[in-house]
Design a protein around this motif. Sequence first.
Motif, PDB file in Angstrom:
ATOM      1  N   ARG A  15     -35.261 -13.374  21.201  1.00 54.54           N
ATOM      2  CA  ARG A  15     -36.259 -14.425  20.973  1.00 54.54           C
ATOM      3  C   ARG A  15     -35.770 -15.717  21.598  1.00 54.54           C
ATOM      4  O   ARG A  15     -34.632 -16.114  21.412  1.00 54.54           O
ATOM      5  N   SER A  16     -36.650 -16.418  22.268  1.00 53.51           N
ATOM      6  CA  SER A  16     -36.277 -17.685  22.887  1.00 53.51           C
ATOM      7  C   SER A  16     -36.558 -18.818  21.913  1.00 53.51           C
ATOM      8  O   SER A  16     -37.517 -18.764  21.147  1.00 53.51           O
ATOM      9  N   PRO A  17     -35.720 -19.867  21.919  1.00 56.62           N
ATOM     10  CA  PRO A  17     -35.960 -20.993  21.021  1.00 56.62           C
ATOM     11  C   PRO A  17     -37.257 -21.715  21.388  1.00 56.62           C
ATOM     12  O   PRO A  17     -37.627 -21.814  22.546  1.00 56.62           O
ATOM     13  N   MET A  18     -37.933 -22.203  20.350  1.00 58.48           N
ATOM     14  CA  MET A  18     -39.176 -22.939  20.545  1.00 58.48           C
ATOM     15  C   MET A  18     -38.822 -24.353  20.991  1.00 58.48           C
ATOM     16  O   MET A  18     -37.979 -25.007  20.382  1.00 58.48           O
ATOM     17  N   ALA A  19     -39.477 -24.877  22.001  1.00 55.23           N
ATOM     18  CA  ALA A  19     -39.145 -26.185  22.560  1.00 55.23           C
ATOM     19  C   ALA A  19     -40.071 -27.272  22.044  1.00 55.23           C
ATOM     20  O   ALA A  19     -40.130 -28.348  22.614  1.00 55.23           O
ATOM     21  N   GLU A  20     -40.796 -27.062  20.978  1.00 56.26           N
ATOM     22  CA  GLU A  20     -41.703 -28.059  20.437  1.00 56.26           C
ATOM     23  C   GLU A  20     -41.043 -28.780  19.264  1.00 56.26           C
ATOM     24  O   GLU A  20     -40.314 -28.179  18.494  1.00 56.26           O
ATOM     25  N   ILE A  21     -41.333 -30.069  19.141  1.00 56.18           N
ATOM     26  CA  ILE A  21     -40.781 -30.870  18.051  1.00 56.18           C
ATOM     27  C   ILE A  21     -41.865 -31.035  16.999  1.00 56.18           C
ATOM     28  O   ILE A  21     -43.002 -31.389  17.317  1.00 56.18           O
ATOM     29  N   ASN A  22     -41.515 -30.804  15.762  1.00 57.11           N
ATOM     30  CA  ASN A  22     -42.458 -30.987  14.660  1.00 57.11           C
ATOM     31  C   ASN A  22     -42.433 -32.464  14.263  1.00 57.11           C
ATOM     32  O   ASN A  22     -41.461 -32.958  13.687  1.00 57.11           O
ATOM     33  N   VAL A  23     -43.498 -33.206  14.579  1.00 63.59           N
ATOM     34  CA  VAL A  23     -43.541 -34.647  14.325  1.00 63.59           C
ATOM     35  C   VAL A  23     -44.246 -34.992  13.025  1.00 63.59           C
ATOM     36  O   VAL A  23     -44.342 -36.161  12.680  1.00 63.59           O
ATOM     37  N   THR A  24     -44.707 -34.002  12.289  1.00 58.19           N
ATOM     38  CA  THR A  24     -45.442 -34.273  11.053  1.00 58.19           C
ATOM     39  C   THR A  24     -44.614 -35.070  10.037  1.00 58.19           C
ATOM     40  O   THR A  24     -45.121 -36.052   9.480  1.00 58.19           O
ATOM     41  N   PRO A  25     -43.347 -34.719   9.773  1.00 58.81           N
ATOM     42  CA  PRO A  25     -42.579 -35.545   8.821  1.00 58.81           C
ATOM     43  C   PRO A  25     -42.394 -36.989   9.297  1.00 58.81           C
ATOM     44  O   PRO A  25     -42.442 -37.916   8.494  1.00 58.81           O
ATOM     45  N   MET A  26     -42.208 -37.176  10.602  1.00 50.17           N
ATOM     46  CA  MET A  26     -42.031 -38.527  11.116  1.00 50.17           C
ATOM     47  C   MET A  26     -43.328 -39.325  10.960  1.00 50.17           C
ATOM     48  O   MET A  26     -43.310 -40.502  10.600  1.00 50.17           O
ATOM     49  N   VAL A  27     -44.469 -38.701  11.201  1.00 53.38           N
ATOM     50  CA  VAL A  27     -45.754 -39.379  11.046  1.00 53.38           C
ATOM     51  C   VAL A  27     -45.973 -39.739   9.582  1.00 53.38           C
ATOM     52  O   VAL A  27     -46.454 -40.831   9.264  1.00 53.38           O
ATOM     53  N   ASP A  28     -45.617 -38.861   8.664  1.00 57.02           N
ATOM     54  CA  ASP A  28     -45.752 -39.154   7.234  1.00 57.02           C
ATOM     55  C   ASP A  28     -44.917 -40.364   6.837  1.00 57.02           C
ATOM     56  O   ASP A  28     -45.378 -41.251   6.119  1.00 57.02           O
ATOM     57  N   VAL A  29     -43.687 -40.412   7.299  1.00 60.20           N
ATOM     58  CA  VAL A  29     -42.805 -41.542   6.979  1.00 60.20           C
ATOM     59  C   VAL A  29     -43.371 -42.830   7.566  1.00 60.20           C
ATOM     60  O   VAL A  29     -43.386 -43.877   6.916  1.00 60.20           O
ATOM     61  N   LEU A  34     -46.097 -48.082   6.987  1.00 58.80           N
ATOM     62  CA  LEU A  34     -47.221 -48.923   7.360  1.00 58.80           C
ATOM     63  C   LEU A  34     -47.961 -49.429   6.126  1.00 58.80           C
ATOM     64  O   LEU A  34     -48.291 -50.610   6.019  1.00 58.80           O
ATOM     65  N   ILE A  35     -48.181 -48.549   5.169  1.00 58.36           N
ATOM     66  CA  ILE A  35     -48.867 -48.943   3.938  1.00 58.36           C
ATOM     67  C   ILE A  35     -48.037 -49.956   3.155  1.00 58.36           C
ATOM     68  O   ILE A  35     -48.558 -50.948   2.649  1.00 58.36           O
ATOM     69  N   ILE A  36     -46.738 -49.728   3.074  1.00 58.84           N
ATOM     70  CA  ILE A  36     -45.863 -50.662   2.352  1.00 58.84           C
ATOM     71  C   ILE A  36     -45.917 -52.043   3.000  1.00 58.84           C
ATOM     72  O   ILE A  36     -46.051 -53.062   2.319  1.00 58.84           O
ATOM     73  N   PHE A  37     -45.824 -52.103   4.325  1.00 57.31           N
ATOM     74  CA  PHE A  37     -45.863 -53.395   5.001  1.00 57.31           C
ATOM     75  C   PHE A  37     -47.225 -54.058   4.884  1.00 57.31           C
ATOM     76  O   PHE A  37     -47.325 -55.277   4.770  1.00 57.31           O
ATOM     77  N   MET A  38     -48.294 -53.281   4.897  1.00 50.79           N
ATOM     78  CA  MET A  38     -49.631 -53.860   4.757  1.00 50.79           C
ATOM     79  C   MET A  38     -49.845 -54.446   3.368  1.00 50.79           C
ATOM     80  O   MET A  38     -50.544 -55.442   3.206  1.00 50.79           O
ATOM     81  N   VAL A  39     -49.235 -53.847   2.362  1.00 52.44           N
ATOM     82  CA  VAL A  39     -49.385 -54.356   0.995  1.00 52.44           C
ATOM     83  C   VAL A  39     -48.505 -55.573   0.765  1.00 52.44           C
ATOM     84  O   VAL A  39     -48.913 -56.551   0.139  1.00 52.44           O
ATOM     85  N   THR A  40     -47.270 -55.555   1.271  1.00 46.18           N
ATOM     86  CA  THR A  40     -46.334 -56.644   0.976  1.00 46.18           C
ATOM     87  C   THR A  40     -46.507 -57.862   1.881  1.00 46.18           C
ATOM     88  O   THR A  40     -46.128 -58.962   1.487  1.00 46.18           O
TER      89      THR A  40
END
Length: 146
Positions: A15-29, A34-40
């Motif tokens: 099996r060859s390694p997958m070359a895609e990066i999962n950006v979902t956790p980074m987008v969540d963070v 963004l919400i914290i800065f918009m509120v404060t």
Amino acid sequence: MAMGPILGGGSRRRRSPMAEINVTPMVDVMLVLLIIFMVTAPLLVAGVPVDLPDSKAGALDQEQKPIQISIDPTGAIFVDDMAIPQGQLGGRLAQIASTSREDGGPRIFLRADRGLDYGRVMQVMGEINHAGLRKVALVSTQGETP
């Protein structure tokens, strides 16, 4: 690391390694930040927005905090949370006035209980005036009168 799909039924390739990066956790963070800065951000800017003129004058001395004189419901006097005996207020105020380099002495905040006799408050104000302290502010709470 994720593995790619298996090719063909009988091939024995690795099996060859997958070359895609999962950006979902980074987008969540990033969305949470963004919400914290918009509120404060609106909370950091307080007061009335005013376009102030330019000046060459120096900044005021804000490091010296005001002297707080409090009179509790029993009539006891406190200078910056330190109890002062009845006859020693004049001496303590004279000491404060002599250590000040400002004209009229340092700023004084006078806090008196609302149930006190008016004469008692005026007696303390007379002592403050007699000591040569001229910058006196009476502290109250903001609210409606009964």
